[in-house]
Design a protein around this motif. Structure first.
Motif, PDB file in Angstrom:
ATOM      1  N   THR A 152      -1.237   3.600   7.618  1.00 24.18           N
ATOM      2  CA  THR A 152      -2.072   4.760   7.928  1.00 24.18           C
ATOM      3  C   THR A 152      -2.106   5.647   6.687  1.00 24.18           C
ATOM      4  OG1 THR A 152      -0.140   5.933   8.773  1.00 24.18           O
ATOM      5  CG2 THR A 152      -1.509   4.788  10.397  1.00 24.18           C
ATOM      6  N   THR A 154      -2.452   9.650   5.872  1.00 24.66           N
ATOM      7  CA  THR A 154      -2.581  11.009   6.400  1.00 24.66           C
ATOM      8  C   THR A 154      -2.073  12.003   5.369  1.00 24.66           C
ATOM      9  OG1 THR A 154      -1.761   9.991   8.444  1.00 24.66           O
ATOM     10  CG2 THR A 154      -2.159  12.356   8.515  1.00 24.66           C
ATOM     11  N   ARG A 304      -6.699   1.076  18.067  1.00 23.63           N
ATOM     12  CA  ARG A 304      -6.452   0.852  16.651  1.00 23.63           C
ATOM     13  C   ARG A 304      -7.691   0.296  15.955  1.00 23.63           C
ATOM     14  NH1 ARG A 304      -0.662  -2.038  16.429  1.00 23.63           N
ATOM     15  NH2 ARG A 304      -1.732  -3.345  17.923  1.00 23.63           N
ATOM     16  N   SER A 323      -9.861   8.547   7.893  1.00 26.88           N
ATOM     17  CA  SER A 323      -8.755   8.876   8.806  1.00 26.88           C
ATOM     18  C   SER A 323      -9.005  10.188   9.537  1.00 26.88           C
ATOM     19  CB  SER A 323      -7.437   9.036   8.029  1.00 26.88           C
ATOM     20  OG  SER A 323      -7.080   7.836   7.431  1.00 26.88           O
ATOM     21  N   HIS A 327      -9.566  10.640  13.525  1.00 26.53           N
ATOM     22  CA  HIS A 327      -8.646  11.542  14.231  1.00 26.53           C
ATOM     23  C   HIS A 327      -9.435  12.667  14.915  1.00 26.53           C
ATOM     24  CE1 HIS A 327      -4.774  13.482  14.966  1.00 26.53           C
ATOM     25  NE2 HIS A 327      -5.411  14.617  14.737  1.00 26.53           N
ATOM     26  N   LYS A 335      -6.460   5.524  15.972  1.00 30.07           N
ATOM     27  CA  LYS A 335      -5.860   5.568  14.633  1.00 30.07           C
ATOM     28  C   LYS A 335      -6.624   4.675  13.661  1.00 30.07           C
ATOM     29  CE  LYS A 335      -1.022   6.679  13.948  1.00 30.07           C
ATOM     30  NZ  LYS A 335      -1.427   8.031  14.109  1.00 30.07           N
TER      31      LYS A 335
END
Ligand SMILES: Nc1ncnc2c1ncn2[C@@H]1O[C@H](COP(=O)(O)OP(=O)(O)O)[C@@H](O)[C@H]1O
Ligand SMILES: CC(C)(COP(=O)(O)O)[C@@H](O)C(=O)NCCC(=O)O
Length: 403
Positions: A152, A154, A304, A323, A327, A335
């Motif tokens: 991921t 972030t 996902r 991302s 989100h 995600k």
């Protein structure tokens, strides 16, 4: 030496060349083995990085190599294959180039478009595999067999995600190549292409080239680094006099309209900096793909979303935009995950589809990363070319189980 292998660099032999010839890039995957066959007699591999192997299979130890070329420079690719004699691994039973016995697995539209060229220049037949089949096979292989493949992104941080093989499906695979395909994956070979968009990597590169006069994709991406999208994008605050529109959840800094400022600024294209243009364009396209992906995930209740394709290029701003978009739209429910070998899904899928070609006519049963390889050990890092980490000719140490 096996008829299907070629001896290179001392003990190494090359086999199993596979190609993915896309609208923008040609991707190559090939295996070089550096040991003779051994037999894996573990009834079950305990390592988490390995797939389960329930029988005794011959094992080839070696490295899986990756390379790419621009499709418009296909002659460079042909020369690379010729110089390294990668195609000879596809010639069986002593078959010479040009004979029916010389074929190489290939996917992507170029497997059809350039079939004659490969035949004329290298004497090989392209054995065509369906592009969607290959994308899914490549993604499943990477997610199951390669250590630290998915992560991921972030706030500038990459976090690798441990993939539980029993809890992988269903997921949404979004491949951002020249165009974008969105595929709901339910298992090995079980999938449905549920959507797509023609606004993809080719759009970013094509429009970016026209608007900025950039000479290469990397240059365009580099420009985006130094740009400020707010110079061209119309923000909610620009419309609402600096205020947010809290009732519908829009902050004053949210983009209300990509490139919207250009309608009122009374400026010409040359009045905008290439950096700002590139930034706005990258943001617009990444945002749009993130949003459509989320909507498709929502359609099928998928939590996902794995993003692949060379548009991403491990680029921080691209991954961050996608991302944040996923989100934001999913209110944290879905995600976005990225893949280290993002651009090689199709080529890996074509590689995995070898059945009656390659070493000793053996069937590639499984490909298993030899050991968890740390980024520092292999030099394999997750960034794009902007920080100089991406090397187009990376390789993974691995074993091929054959039968
Ligand atoms: N060196 C490069 N040259 C051209 N495009 C690149 C390059 N690196 C990344 N890209 C981006 O990747 C996209 C192609 O991604 P890819 O997954 O290879 O798709 P395709 O199979 O359609 O060629 C391009 O449209 C562009 O946005
Ligand atoms: C036609 C393609 C599958 C070709 O793959 P690519 O070379 O772009 O990786 C892809 O460009 C695509 O899915 N385009 C979007 C078409 C659409 O759904 O509108």
């Amino acid at each position: 030496m096996d008829p299907g292998s070629l001896e290179i660099q001392g003990n190494s032999t090359i086999s199993h060349l596979a190609l993915d010839i896309g609208g923008s890039l040609i991707k190559l995957v090939y295996f070089s083995r550096y040991e003779e066959f051994s037999v894996d007699d573990n009834e079950e591999k305990s390592s988490k990085e390995s797939l389960l192997v329930s029988k005794r299979y011959p094992v080839l130890q070696g490295r899986l190599h990756f390379a790419k070329f621009e499709t418009s420079k296909i002659n460079d690719c042909l020369e690379f294959i010729r110089r390294n004699q990668l195609h000879l691994g596809g010639c069986q039973h002593g078959g010479a180039p040009g004979s029916e016995n010389c074929c190489v697995k290939a996917t992507g539209g170029g497997a059809y478009k350039y079939a004659d060229l490969f035949k004329e220049e290298l004497g090989i037949y392209l054995d065509k595999e369906d592009e969607m089949d290959c994308l899914v096979a490549g993604a499943n292989f990477l997610l199951k067999a390669v250590h630290e493949e998915a992560f991921t992104y972030t706030d500038g941080r990459k976090d690798f995600v441990q993939i539980d093989h029993d809890d992988l499906y269903p997921y949404l695979l979004v491949n951002i190549g020249s165009g974008v395909s969105m595929i709901k994956v339910d298992g090995d070979g079980k999938f449905e292409r549920v959507s797509g968009t023609n606004v993809g990597g080719g759009t970013f590169w094509g429009l970016g080239r026209l608007l900025t006069k950039c000479k290469s994709f990397d240059e365009l991406l580099e420009l985006s680094h130094q740009g400020n999208n707010r110079v061209i994008d119309m923000l909610v605050g620009d419309i609402y006099g600096g205020m947010e529109y809290s009732k519908i959840g829009l902050s004053s800094t949210a983009i209300a309209s990509s490139f919207g400022k250009a309608i009122s600024d009374n400026k010409e294209l040359t009045d905008y900096s290439p950096e700002d243009i590139s930034r706005s364009l990258l943001r617009m396209i990444s945002n749009n793909i993130g949003q459509i992906s989320y909507l498709n995930a929502l359609r099928f209740g998928l939590k996902r979303i794995f993003f692949g394709g060379f548009f991403i290029r491990g680029h921080a701003y691209t991954m961050d935009t996608i991302s944040v978009g996923v989100h934001f739209w999913s209110k944290g429910e879905a995600k976005a995950l990225f893949l280290r070998h993002e651009g090689f899904l199709g080529a890996l899928g074509a590689f995995a589809s070898y059945e009656k070609h390659g070493l000793d006519d053996s069937i590639v049963r499984q490909l298993v990363q030899q050991s968890p390889i740390s980024a520092s050990h292999t030099g394999y890092k997750i960034h794009g070319p902007l920080n100089g980490e991406w090397n187009d000719n990376e390789s993974i140490e691995c074993s091929v189980y054959v039968s």
